[in-house]
Scaffold this motif. Structure first.
Motif, PDB file in Angstrom:
ATOM      1  N   MET A 124       0.868  -1.313  -0.064  1.00 41.74           N
ATOM      2  CA  MET A 124       0.004   0.027   0.167  1.00 41.74           C
ATOM      3  C   MET A 124       0.904   1.326  -0.015  1.00 41.74           C
ATOM      4  SD  MET A 124      -2.989  -0.894  -0.505  1.00 41.74           S
ATOM      5  CE  MET A 124      -3.154  -2.273  -0.793  1.00 41.74           C
ATOM      6  N   ASN A 125       2.015   1.227   0.861  1.00 40.87           N
ATOM      7  CA  ASN A 125       2.820   2.282   0.827  1.00 40.87           C
ATOM      8  C   ASN A 125       3.615   2.698  -0.352  1.00 40.87           C
ATOM      9  OD1 ASN A 125       3.005   4.172   3.528  1.00 40.87           O
ATOM     10  ND2 ASN A 125       2.737   2.147   4.086  1.00 40.87           N
ATOM     11  N   ALA A 126       3.747   1.418  -1.151  1.00 34.32           N
ATOM     12  CA  ALA A 126       4.456   1.593  -2.497  1.00 34.32           C
ATOM     13  C   ALA A 126       3.717   2.252  -3.425  1.00 34.32           C
ATOM     14  CB  ALA A 126       4.946   0.232  -2.961  1.00 34.32           C
ATOM     15  N   ILE A 127       2.261   1.650  -3.513  1.00 30.76           N
ATOM     16  CA  ILE A 127       1.324   1.958  -4.347  1.00 30.76           C
ATOM     17  C   ILE A 127       1.108   3.728  -4.075  1.00 30.76           C
ATOM     18  CG2 ILE A 127      -1.293   2.174  -4.864  1.00 30.76           C
ATOM     19  CD1 ILE A 127      -1.245  -0.699  -4.457  1.00 30.76           C
ATOM     20  N   ALA A 128       1.014   4.056  -3.002  1.00 30.16           N
ATOM     21  CA  ALA A 128       0.713   5.393  -2.782  1.00 30.16           C
ATOM     22  C   ALA A 128       2.006   6.297  -3.034  1.00 30.16           C
ATOM     23  CB  ALA A 128       0.613   5.625  -0.953  1.00 30.16           C
ATOM     24  N   SER A 129       3.251   5.795  -2.865  1.00 26.31           N
ATOM     25  CA  SER A 129       4.292   6.669  -3.314  1.00 26.31           C
ATOM     26  C   SER A 129       4.373   6.977  -4.834  1.00 26.31           C
ATOM     27  CB  SER A 129       5.751   5.730  -3.031  1.00 26.31           C
ATOM     28  OG  SER A 129       5.726   5.239  -1.652  1.00 26.31           O
ATOM     29  N   GLY A 130       4.061   5.745  -5.509  1.00 28.25           N
ATOM     30  CA  GLY A 130       3.991   5.845  -6.939  1.00 28.25           C
ATOM     31  C   GLY A 130       2.933   6.681  -7.272  1.00 28.25           C
ATOM     32  N   TYR A 131       1.805   6.945  -6.691  1.00 29.96           N
ATOM     33  CA  TYR A 131       0.713   7.519  -7.190  1.00 29.96           C
ATOM     34  C   TYR A 131       1.137   9.021  -6.785  1.00 29.96           C
ATOM     35  CZ  TYR A 131      -3.832   9.950  -6.194  1.00 29.96           C
ATOM     36  OH  TYR A 131      -4.765  10.994  -6.474  1.00 29.96           O
ATOM     37  N   THR A 132       1.601   9.335  -5.671  1.00 28.84           N
ATOM     38  CA  THR A 132       2.040  10.554  -5.168  1.00 28.84           C
ATOM     39  C   THR A 132       3.040  11.180  -6.240  1.00 28.84           C
ATOM     40  OG1 THR A 132       1.510   9.921  -3.071  1.00 28.84           O
ATOM     41  CG2 THR A 132       2.448  12.241  -3.401  1.00 28.84           C
ATOM     42  N   LEU A 133       4.009  10.437  -6.695  1.00 29.34           N
ATOM     43  CA  LEU A 133       4.998  10.793  -7.525  1.00 29.34           C
ATOM     44  C   LEU A 133       4.349  11.092  -9.058  1.00 29.34           C
ATOM     45  CD1 LEU A 133       8.197  10.747  -6.970  1.00 29.34           C
ATOM     46  CD2 LEU A 133       8.033   8.363  -8.468  1.00 29.34           C
ATOM     47  N   ILE A 134       3.687   9.978  -9.380  1.00 30.42           N
ATOM     48  CA  ILE A 134       3.139  10.498 -10.762  1.00 30.42           C
ATOM     49  C   ILE A 134       2.324  12.022 -10.681  1.00 30.42           C
ATOM     50  CG2 ILE A 134       1.105  10.083 -12.171  1.00 30.42           C
ATOM     51  CD1 ILE A 134       1.778   6.807 -11.721  1.00 30.42           C
ATOM     52  N   LEU A 135       1.531  12.091  -9.450  1.00 27.46           N
ATOM     53  CA  LEU A 135       0.769  13.523  -9.387  1.00 27.46           C
ATOM     54  C   LEU A 135       1.730  14.581  -9.456  1.00 27.46           C
ATOM     55  CD1 LEU A 135      -2.340  13.081  -7.057  1.00 27.46           C
ATOM     56  CD2 LEU A 135      -2.049  13.310  -9.416  1.00 27.46           C
ATOM     57  N   LEU A 136       2.942  14.490  -8.834  1.00 30.98           N
ATOM     58  CA  LEU A 136       3.751  15.620  -8.733  1.00 30.98           C
ATOM     59  C   LEU A 136       4.071  16.122 -10.156  1.00 30.98           C
ATOM     60  CD1 LEU A 136       6.580  14.897  -6.026  1.00 30.98           C
ATOM     61  CD2 LEU A 136       4.558  16.520  -6.100  1.00 30.98           C
ATOM     62  N   PHE A 137       4.432  15.194 -11.182  1.00 31.33           N
ATOM     63  CA  PHE A 137       4.696  15.676 -12.612  1.00 31.33           C
ATOM     64  C   PHE A 137       3.270  15.686 -13.465  1.00 31.33           C
ATOM     65  CE2 PHE A 137       8.403  13.412 -10.837  1.00 31.33           C
ATOM     66  CZ  PHE A 137       9.225  14.423 -11.125  1.00 31.33           C
ATOM     67  N   PHE A 138       2.225  15.901 -12.592  1.00 27.53           N
ATOM     68  CA  PHE A 138       1.027  15.946 -13.634  1.00 27.53           C
ATOM     69  C   PHE A 138       0.468  17.477 -13.486  1.00 27.53           C
ATOM     70  CE2 PHE A 138      -3.309  14.505 -14.459  1.00 27.53           C
ATOM     71  CZ  PHE A 138      -3.005  13.346 -15.385  1.00 27.53           C
ATOM     72  N   PRO A 139       0.127  17.956 -14.706  1.00 25.71           N
ATOM     73  CA  PRO A 139      -0.441  19.145 -14.573  1.00 25.71           C
ATOM     74  C   PRO A 139      -1.776  19.291 -13.820  1.00 25.71           C
ATOM     75  CG  PRO A 139      -0.900  18.212 -16.822  1.00 25.71           C
ATOM     76  CD  PRO A 139       0.090  17.346 -15.962  1.00 25.71           C
ATOM     77  N   SER A 140      -1.871  20.153 -12.828  1.00 28.77           N
ATOM     78  CA  SER A 140      -2.956  20.127 -11.977  1.00 28.77           C
ATOM     79  C   SER A 140      -4.092  20.934 -12.788  1.00 28.77           C
ATOM     80  CB  SER A 140      -2.704  20.926 -10.564  1.00 28.77           C
ATOM     81  OG  SER A 140      -2.369  22.005 -11.005  1.00 28.77           O
ATOM     82  N   LYS A 141      -4.701  20.487 -13.875  1.00 27.75           N
ATOM     83  CA  LYS A 141      -5.952  21.318 -14.368  1.00 27.75           C
ATOM     84  C   LYS A 141      -7.105  20.827 -13.779  1.00 27.75           C
ATOM     85  CE  LYS A 141      -4.118  21.334 -19.292  1.00 27.75           C
ATOM     86  NZ  LYS A 141      -3.976  20.740 -20.480  1.00 27.75           N
ATOM     87  N   SER A 142      -7.988  21.622 -13.770  1.00 30.11           N
ATOM     88  CA  SER A 142      -9.393  21.378 -12.999  1.00 30.11           C
ATOM     89  C   SER A 142     -10.137  20.234 -13.606  1.00 30.11           C
ATOM     90  CB  SER A 142     -10.148  22.748 -13.049  1.00 30.11           C
ATOM     91  OG  SER A 142     -10.453  23.271 -14.355  1.00 30.11           O
ATOM     92  N   SER A 143      -9.754  20.089 -14.884  1.00 31.73           N
ATOM     93  CA  SER A 143     -10.785  18.997 -15.401  1.00 31.73           C
ATOM     94  C   SER A 143     -10.515  17.442 -15.073  1.00 31.73           C
ATOM     95  CB  SER A 143     -10.407  18.791 -17.043  1.00 31.73           C
ATOM     96  OG  SER A 143      -8.996  18.661 -17.283  1.00 31.73           O
ATOM     97  N   TRP A 144      -9.225  17.416 -14.388  1.00 27.85           N
ATOM     98  CA  TRP A 144      -8.929  16.257 -13.810  1.00 27.85           C
ATOM     99  C   TRP A 144      -9.090  16.245 -12.297  1.00 27.85           C
ATOM    100  CZ3 TRP A 144      -7.681  11.867 -16.285  1.00 27.85           C
ATOM    101  CH2 TRP A 144      -7.215  11.818 -17.555  1.00 27.85           C
ATOM    102  N   GLY A 145      -9.389  17.303 -11.704  1.00 29.67           N
ATOM    103  CA  GLY A 145      -9.632  17.553 -10.313  1.00 29.67           C
ATOM    104  C   GLY A 145     -10.477  16.608  -9.643  1.00 29.67           C
ATOM    105  N   HIS A 146     -11.607  16.411 -10.133  1.00 25.95           N
ATOM    106  CA  HIS A 146     -12.473  15.497  -9.670  1.00 25.95           C
ATOM    107  C   HIS A 146     -12.149  13.999  -9.409  1.00 25.95           C
ATOM    108  CE1 HIS A 146     -15.981  18.115 -11.238  1.00 25.95           C
ATOM    109  NE2 HIS A 146     -15.285  18.736 -10.475  1.00 25.95           N
ATOM    110  N   LEU A 147     -11.199  13.430 -10.542  1.00 20.36           N
ATOM    111  CA  LEU A 147     -10.676  12.175 -10.425  1.00 20.36           C
ATOM    112  C   LEU A 147      -9.641  12.186  -9.302  1.00 20.36           C
ATOM    113  CD1 LEU A 147     -10.840   9.661 -12.016  1.00 20.36           C
ATOM    114  CD2 LEU A 147      -8.878  10.300 -13.286  1.00 20.36           C
ATOM    115  N   ILE A 148      -9.020  13.424  -9.325  1.00 22.40           N
ATOM    116  CA  ILE A 148      -7.809  13.276  -8.153  1.00 22.40           C
ATOM    117  C   ILE A 148      -8.297  13.464  -6.723  1.00 22.40           C
ATOM    118  CG2 ILE A 148      -5.969  14.754  -7.445  1.00 22.40           C
ATOM    119  CD1 ILE A 148      -5.266  15.473 -10.101  1.00 22.40           C
ATOM    120  N   LEU A 149      -9.575  13.915  -6.827  1.00 18.05           N
ATOM    121  CA  LEU A 149     -10.152  14.009  -5.509  1.00 18.05           C
ATOM    122  C   LEU A 149     -10.415  12.565  -5.049  1.00 18.05           C
ATOM    123  CD1 LEU A 149     -10.809  15.957  -3.263  1.00 18.05           C
ATOM    124  CD2 LEU A 149     -13.075  16.018  -4.351  1.00 18.05           C
ATOM    125  N   VAL A 150     -11.151  11.885  -6.052  1.00 17.59           N
ATOM    126  CA  VAL A 150     -11.553  10.524  -5.688  1.00 17.59           C
ATOM    127  C   VAL A 150     -10.526   9.668  -5.420  1.00 17.59           C
ATOM    128  CG1 VAL A 150     -12.676   8.675  -6.538  1.00 17.59           C
ATOM    129  CG2 VAL A 150     -13.951  10.803  -6.860  1.00 17.59           C
TER     130      VAL A 150
END
Lengths: 154, 154
Positions: free
Chosen positions: A49-75
């Motif tokens: 679980m911690n590995a998954i969370a690390s990978g997920y957070t890492l991907i998000l860091l390089f992800f453009p924080s556009k509002s169109s993806w905001g909902h998906l990111i929230l969930v």
């Protein structure tokens, strides 16, 4: 927000590394006893679980924080928060049995035999706890943003 | 939504009751061994969290669902979801050790001695799982509502 993400990333990565590197062995009555995280499915779940969370957070860091993806990111943040919360609770429960034992079930504490292992697991739990709190705050903050936008528009 | 709340209420109440009523005793080598939920702090935590969730859900049922309280309810739903998730994970981890034991730590399975206790704990875990899923869906649904209102206004 970025600060919280970085904190969460650091915490999940260190939780994973500390847990994976935790092993200790002891000689009890000429019987070699080795403690590793793979001995318990719960600790393996924690690492996964911690590995998954690390990978997920890492991907998000390089992800453009556009509002169109905001909902998906929230969930997905919500789901990651639940998974981290779940893994740390399970680990804490097992860790407490390892530390204190359970006299009713006849389970003896093992930390006396393998202190290094227990220290590592304790460290991983603290890191995991920091990660869970970071995710909790991050989620509340995102939620707050979504709600504020909602109320200001009505 | 009301249906999900009722389902969650039923599930948390039954999880609490089934766990509290779970006890069994066994005679092992003339030594009386009694299994109760109070033997493990994890099971007590499970009962406490499910009781809190039951009370919370019950209060919400008699609560006028005004939008002015909607935000607070969303956040408290989130916290209850996390608590339920945490308690069931911890219980499942302990339950698995109880069922399968852990040969590395020298913890023997206890379900062979106290089958009735294990059945009850298993039942409580299933009910707790249903409650957690109900809360998860409820939260996603609330989130979806908040977001839809948000997007339709921009």
């Amino acid at each position: 927000m970025l600060l919280l993400r970085l904190l969460a990333l650091g915490a999940t990565v260190s939780a994973t590394v500390v847990m994976v590197t935790s092993h200790d062995s002891a000689q009890v009555f000429n019987l070699k006893f080795e403690a590793k995280y793979t001995n318990s499915p719960t600790f393996m779940y924690f690492v996964l679980m911690n590995a998954i969370a690390s990978g997920y957070t890492l991907i998000l860091l390089f992800f453009p924080s556009k509002s169109s993806w905001g909902h998906l990111i929230l969930v997905s943040d919500f789901i990651i928060t639940l998974l981290l919360d779940s893994s740390i609770s399970a680990c804490l429960a097992i860790g407490l049995v390892g530390k204190n034992g359970n006299s009713h079930a006849g389970w003896l504490p093992i930390c006396g035999q393998v202190p290094k292992f227990c220290e590592h697991v304790g460290g991983a739990l603290i890191a995991g706890f920091v990660a869970a709190v970071a995710y909790f705050l991050m989620f509340l903050y995102s939620l707050h943003n979504v709600m504020n936008l909602f109320t200001s528009n009505t």
